[in-house]
Design an enzyme around this catalytic site. Sequence first.
Site, PDB file in Angstrom:
ATOM      1  N   CYS A  29      51.013  31.854  61.965  1.00 48.61           N
ATOM      2  CA  CYS A  29      51.154  32.272  63.352  1.00 48.61           C
ATOM      3  C   CYS A  29      50.802  33.747  63.452  1.00 48.61           C
ATOM      4  O   CYS A  29      50.526  34.412  62.454  1.00 48.61           O
ATOM      5  CB  CYS A  29      52.582  32.044  63.844  1.00 48.61           C
ATOM      6  SG  CYS A  29      53.118  30.315  63.758  1.00 48.61           S
ATOM      7  N   GLY A  43      46.897  31.327  66.263  1.00 50.48           N
ATOM      8  CA  GLY A  43      47.661  30.228  66.828  1.00 50.48           C
ATOM      9  C   GLY A  43      47.261  29.974  68.260  1.00 50.48           C
ATOM     10  O   GLY A  43      47.123  30.912  69.041  1.00 50.48           O
ATOM     11  N   ASN A  80      56.384  34.329  61.121  1.00 50.08           N
ATOM     12  CA  ASN A  80      55.159  33.769  60.553  1.00 50.08           C
ATOM     13  C   ASN A  80      55.469  33.376  59.121  1.00 50.08           C
ATOM     14  O   ASN A  80      55.865  34.212  58.308  1.00 50.08           O
ATOM     15  CB  ASN A  80      54.030  34.800  60.591  1.00 50.08           C
ATOM     16  CG  ASN A  80      52.751  34.286  59.950  1.00 50.08           C
ATOM     17  OD1 ASN A  80      52.495  33.088  59.946  1.00 50.08           O
ATOM     18  ND2 ASN A  80      51.955  35.192  59.419  1.00 50.08           N
ATOM     19  N   GLY A  81      55.286  32.099  58.796  1.00 51.85           N
ATOM     20  CA  GLY A  81      55.547  31.621  57.438  1.00 51.85           C
ATOM     21  C   GLY A  81      56.328  30.325  57.464  1.00 51.85           C
ATOM     22  O   GLY A  81      56.527  29.707  58.511  1.00 51.85           O
ATOM     23  N   CYS A  95      49.028  35.711  50.268  1.00 53.08           N
ATOM     24  CA  CYS A  95      48.176  34.539  50.476  1.00 53.08           C
ATOM     25  C   CYS A  95      46.702  34.917  50.477  1.00 53.08           C
ATOM     26  O   CYS A  95      46.225  35.591  51.401  1.00 53.08           O
ATOM     27  CB  CYS A  95      48.548  33.874  51.795  1.00 53.08           C
ATOM     28  SG  CYS A  95      47.454  32.520  52.250  1.00 53.08           S
ATOM     29  N   TYR A 134      39.968  33.016  55.233  1.00 55.68           N
ATOM     30  CA  TYR A 134      39.750  32.395  56.540  1.00 55.68           C
ATOM     31  C   TYR A 134      40.566  32.985  57.685  1.00 55.68           C
ATOM     32  O   TYR A 134      40.029  33.315  58.732  1.00 55.68           O
ATOM     33  CB  TYR A 134      40.045  30.889  56.449  1.00 55.68           C
ATOM     34  CG  TYR A 134      40.000  30.167  57.780  1.00 55.68           C
ATOM     35  CD1 TYR A 134      38.783  29.821  58.367  1.00 55.68           C
ATOM     36  CD2 TYR A 134      41.174  29.826  58.450  1.00 55.68           C
ATOM     37  CE1 TYR A 134      38.730  29.164  59.589  1.00 55.68           C
ATOM     38  CE2 TYR A 134      41.134  29.158  59.681  1.00 55.68           C
ATOM     39  CZ  TYR A 134      39.917  28.832  60.247  1.00 55.68           C
ATOM     40  OH  TYR A 134      39.875  28.196  61.449  1.00 55.68           O
ATOM     41  N   SER A 181      33.778  32.043  60.936  1.00 57.26           N
ATOM     42  CA  SER A 181      34.352  32.476  59.664  1.00 57.26           C
ATOM     43  C   SER A 181      33.358  32.426  58.509  1.00 57.26           C
ATOM     44  O   SER A 181      33.603  33.023  57.458  1.00 57.26           O
ATOM     45  CB  SER A 181      35.586  31.635  59.331  1.00 57.26           C
ATOM     46  OG  SER A 181      35.291  30.262  59.398  1.00 57.26           O
ATOM     47  N   ASP A 192      29.925  28.120  54.577  1.00 56.57           N
ATOM     48  CA  ASP A 192      31.213  28.028  55.262  1.00 56.57           C
ATOM     49  C   ASP A 192      32.279  28.670  54.388  1.00 56.57           C
ATOM     50  O   ASP A 192      32.090  28.822  53.174  1.00 56.57           O
ATOM     51  CB  ASP A 192      31.573  26.575  55.566  1.00 56.57           C
ATOM     52  CG  ASP A 192      32.469  26.438  56.783  1.00 56.57           C
ATOM     53  OD1 ASP A 192      32.954  27.475  57.292  1.00 56.57           O
ATOM     54  OD2 ASP A 192      32.692  25.300  57.228  1.00 56.57           O
ATOM     55  N   ASP A 193      33.394  29.041  55.018  1.00 54.67           N
ATOM     56  CA  ASP A 193      34.446  29.746  54.270  1.00 54.67           C
ATOM     57  C   ASP A 193      35.217  28.813  53.361  1.00 54.67           C
ATOM     58  O   ASP A 193      35.629  29.201  52.258  1.00 54.67           O
ATOM     59  CB  ASP A 193      35.412  30.420  55.252  1.00 54.67           C
ATOM     60  CG  ASP A 193      36.122  29.404  56.124  1.00 54.67           C
ATOM     61  OD1 ASP A 193      37.266  29.059  55.828  1.00 54.67           O
ATOM     62  OD2 ASP A 193      35.521  28.945  57.114  1.00 54.67           O
ATOM     63  N   CYS A 233      49.759  23.662  51.058  1.00 54.97           N
ATOM     64  CA  CYS A 233      50.469  24.930  51.169  1.00 54.97           C
ATOM     65  C   CYS A 233      51.849  24.681  51.754  1.00 54.97           C
ATOM     66  O   CYS A 233      51.988  23.979  52.760  1.00 54.97           O
ATOM     67  CB  CYS A 233      49.698  25.904  52.053  1.00 54.97           C
ATOM     68  SG  CYS A 233      50.548  27.478  52.294  1.00 54.97           S
ATOM     69  N   CYS A 241      48.868  34.724  45.897  1.00 57.66           N
ATOM     70  CA  CYS A 241      49.101  33.284  45.762  1.00 57.66           C
ATOM     71  C   CYS A 241      47.790  32.558  46.016  1.00 57.66           C
ATOM     72  O   CYS A 241      47.189  32.696  47.084  1.00 57.66           O
ATOM     73  CB  CYS A 241      50.163  32.811  46.765  1.00 57.66           C
ATOM     74  SG  CYS A 241      50.389  31.016  46.781  1.00 57.66           S
ATOM     75  N   CYS A 279      46.782  26.872  46.581  1.00 60.43           N
ATOM     76  CA  CYS A 279      45.947  25.842  47.195  1.00 60.43           C
ATOM     77  C   CYS A 279      44.670  25.604  46.397  1.00 60.43           C
ATOM     78  O   CYS A 279      44.056  24.536  46.490  1.00 60.43           O
ATOM     79  CB  CYS A 279      45.616  26.210  48.636  1.00 60.43           C
ATOM     80  SG  CYS A 279      44.831  27.820  48.856  1.00 60.43           S
TER      81      CYS A 279
END
Length: 463
Positions: A2, A28, A102-103, A247, A253, A294, A356-357, A393, A443, A446
């Site tokens: 977010c 968001g 956010n999280g 992250c 992205y 992106s 693409d990203d 994630c 991190c 993913c």
Amino acid sequence: MCGIFGVFNAQHAERYAFYGIYALQHRGQESVGIAVSDYESIKVVKKPGLVLEAIRKEDLQNMFGYLAIAHVRYSTAGDSGGVNSQPIVRETSLGVCAVVHNGNLVNYLPLRAELEAKDVKLFHTSDTELFLALLEEGEFLPENIDIHPIDRELLPKIFYVLSRVKGAYSLIYLFKDRLVAIRDPMGFRPLLMGRLKDTILFASESCAFDILGGELWREVKPGEVIVVDQQGIRSYFPFRSERRAMCVFELVYFSKPESFVFDNWVYRARKRMGELLAYEDQVQADVVVPVPDSGVVPAIGYSQAKGLPLELGLIRNHYVGRSFIEPTQELRDIKVLMKLSPNRAVLEDKRVVVIDDSLVRGTTSKKIVSMLRRAGAREVHMRIASPPVIGPCYYGIDTPTRDELIANRMSVEDIRKFIGADSLKYLSLESLRSVVESPQDFCDACFSNHYPLEVEGTALRMR
């Protein structure tokens, strides 16, 4: 994932919040909310939809204040409906309090069950509400923390909340006379601090300061609690972690290319990803085409490293939002067809490298490859400026289950066949890690399946 924003000491803080959260719209698109205080009371407006469409002039006319917080929501845990729109507001022993977050918390379910067993009333299905409900549950004062006298009533309650929650959280509390900005000890999600003359700003990304003519001051540090009121700014570190887990997908992205997050300019990081992808690639082609928006920056890096022309082979309709953050796959598929149009003047009879990203579910890439072929591309070589996404994630990104991640079910060759490309190549994990100065502080679960925190209790219902 977010977007959150905070402002202190600004006449018409509600307007600062409006423009600041508008700059974070890419984080968001389900709902937007603003809470503002005039030092006497807190007023809130929350609406579904985009900032410019949802918040009307009349919504802000009766919300004059000097401090405010704001939020744009992309649901990752809890229902996607309006009940979980933020800011969430609750009456506490400290007075009325609002919070934006956010999280994701990895111990949300056992914590919620504990509170419900005590008959604590919870009105939302997202983990954000716990940051308010837990304020009433106790106090905690870590050793060797010297609290300013003015914070002695407030901070033991906030420290107690932080002692109970685990996971990813960048958040801002709004009390009627102060803001409290907090980042979790591992630093999963970004949170930055800015200045505009005597006004203090907080935001998920530095681009929110730019729109207001403010300047980036510094990042809120992992584990830091910052209190801002009329007496000044005070910083505390109640809990520290030896491990950092910022992250890396923010750089791949989520964040805007002009933003500064995690001590990195996003543009530089993404361009470097494209350059490294080019160095790893031996394909012969005529033109490099980015998937907007992106994919544009890594495509610049790729084309320059390869010495190939960069052309706009896909034209984006800028009246359509980001497809990745739609809450359902059906809506994502529709968005892809709405937002991209092939440019036959660039594509016809060309060997195309399309950048693409990331490639998460594969459905978007499949539609893009088909679109390019219909527009006359002779060959389509898909290049992804990040490694295969193989793990969900649990810290605030919409990768719900392993089964939805195409790279977890198929080999690279099988994915190539599925999307219909002549070839497919990803950036290696080693190259991605080399983009940042201290890869051990990020991190990349993913991409690697190495999780810094495990989910407690039943697996989170991610959206």
